[in-house]
Design a protein around this motif. Structure first.
Motif, short mmCIF file in Angstrom:
data_model
loop_
_atom_site.label_atom_id
_atom_site.label_comp_id
_atom_site.label_asym_id
_atom_site.label_seq_id
_atom_site.Cartn_x
_atom_site.Cartn_y
_atom_site.Cartn_z
N ARG A 1 -2.03 6.83 0.22
CA ARG A 1 -3.33 6.11 0.50
C ARG A 1 -3.43 5.91 2.11
O ARG A 1 -4.10 5.96 2.72
CB ARG A 1 -3.40 4.98 -0.12
N LEU A 2 -1.96 5.28 2.65
CA LEU A 2 -2.13 5.12 4.14
C LEU A 2 -2.38 6.23 4.97
O LEU A 2 -3.02 6.43 5.83
CB LEU A 2 -0.81 4.46 4.72
N MET B 35 0.69 -1.55 0.05
CA MET B 35 -0.02 0.07 0.00
C MET B 35 0.72 1.11 0.05
O MET B 35 1.78 1.38 0.84
CB MET B 35 -0.93 -0.08 1.23
N ASP B 36 0.68 2.15 -0.78
CA ASP B 36 1.45 3.41 -0.85
C ASP B 36 1.06 4.34 -0.02
O ASP B 36 0.07 4.28 0.87
CB ASP B 36 1.11 4.10 -2.31
N ASP C 22 -2.88 -3.76 6.24
CA ASP C 22 -2.26 -3.91 4.87
C ASP C 22 -2.17 -5.30 4.30
O ASP C 22 -1.54 -6.14 4.88
CB ASP C 22 -0.82 -3.18 5.01
N THR D 32 -6.10 -3.86 -1.66
CA THR D 32 -4.77 -3.71 -1.22
C THR D 32 -4.79 -3.30 0.40
O THR D 32 -3.92 -3.45 1.10
CB THR D 32 -3.83 -2.51 -1.78
N ALA D 33 -6.00 -3.01 0.93
CA ALA D 33 -5.83 -2.70 2.32
C ALA D 33 -7.32 -2.75 2.83
O ALA D 33 -8.46 -3.19 2.14
CB ALA D 33 -5.55 -1.32 2.42
N ILE E 82 -10.48 -1.37 0.47
CA ILE E 82 -9.71 -0.46 -0.01
C ILE E 82 -9.08 -1.04 -1.42
O ILE E 82 -8.13 -1.88 -1.27
CB ILE E 82 -8.83 0.64 0.84
N ARG E 83 -9.49 -0.42 -2.63
CA ARG E 83 -8.70 -0.84 -3.76
C ARG E 83 -7.71 0.11 -4.44
O ARG E 83 -7.69 1.31 -4.11
CB ARG E 83 -10.01 -1.24 -4.78
N ASP E 84 -6.84 -0.42 -5.17
CA ASP E 84 -5.94 0.50 -5.78
C ASP E 84 -6.47 0.79 -7.19
O ASP E 84 -7.71 0.76 -7.52
CB ASP E 84 -4.43 -0.34 -6.13
#
Length: 221
Positions: A5-6, A1-2, A30, A103-104, A95-97
């Motif tokens: 976004r975090l 996770m970038d 994550d 991804t989270a 949570i999507r990329d």
């Protein structure tokens, strides 16, 4: 996770916790973490469940780790139970990329134990015996990964419908494949515990798991 976004998820977590107070735990998992049992990267009001950064996931998170290629719907307003007996109203948001991959996970766990006690007291005064007899018990999901394996083993035995001492090979295969499908073997050293519980060797355990893969291959051919 970038990191961007975090940081955004942390901001949301802090806002939710501030809005609903100290009884509301908000957790960020994550799913790209190397160790699936250490998925928590941020938590607010961790005293609600006793968890902290570096701790592991709930049943819902483990299922997503197991079925990473699927696109699950958010799971909202379900009940969970902590090891010390608190009842929580929980929601799990995926949570999507930019590619649509999960991804989270943002999890909200609100302690409703006191509210349930009040509800029980009030319902005892206002409900009739006929209404009470039609009540339906809702299954409560285990929250901590430390209790997850025990809960899954209990579910597998319930599925088969008989105690381990009375299970034949087919019964044990069915129970163990249930455990495999629900992510039990993502948990560290789960194979040892499951093998001991069902009274089989680890070699036999993994052969039972592989039977499902063999069945799928035969169906495709």
């Amino acid at each position: 996770m970038d990191s961007k976004r975090l940081e955004m998820l942390k901001q949301i977590a802090q806002a939710l916790a501030a809005q609903f107070g100290p009884g509301c735990e908000v957790v960020i998992h994550d799913l790209a973490a190397k160790d699936p049992e250490k998925s928590i990267v941020y938590i607010v009001n961790g005293h609600v469940t006793g968890r902290r950064v570096g701790d592991g996931p709930s049943t819902v998170v483990m299922e997503q780790l197991l079925h990473a290629n699927e696109t699950p719907a958010d799971h909202l307003g379900y009940l969970t139970r902590t090891p010390d007996g608190k009842i929580l109203k929980s929601s799990t948001i995926y949570i999507r990329d930019t590619r649509g991959r999960v991804t989270a996970i943002l999890s909200i766990n609100y302690d409703i134990s006191a509210l349930l006690m009040m509800e029980t007291a009030i319902s005892g005064l206002v409900h009739t015996s006929e209404e009470a007899s039609h009540g339906k018990e809702e299954r409560i999901t285990v929250l901590n990964v430390s209790d997850l394996l025990d809960d899954l083993i209990e579910q597998s035995v319930t599925l088969v419908g008989k105690p381990v001492a009375l299970m034949n090979k087919d019964d044990k295969v069915r129970a163990i494949q249930f455990l495999s499908q629900h992510g039990a073997f993502l948990i560290t050293k789960s194979g040892d515990k499951v093998a001991k519980y069902f009274g089989i060797s680890k070699y036999t355990l993994y052969s039972y798991i592989d039977l499902k893969q063999e069945e799928k291959r035969h169906e495709q051919n």
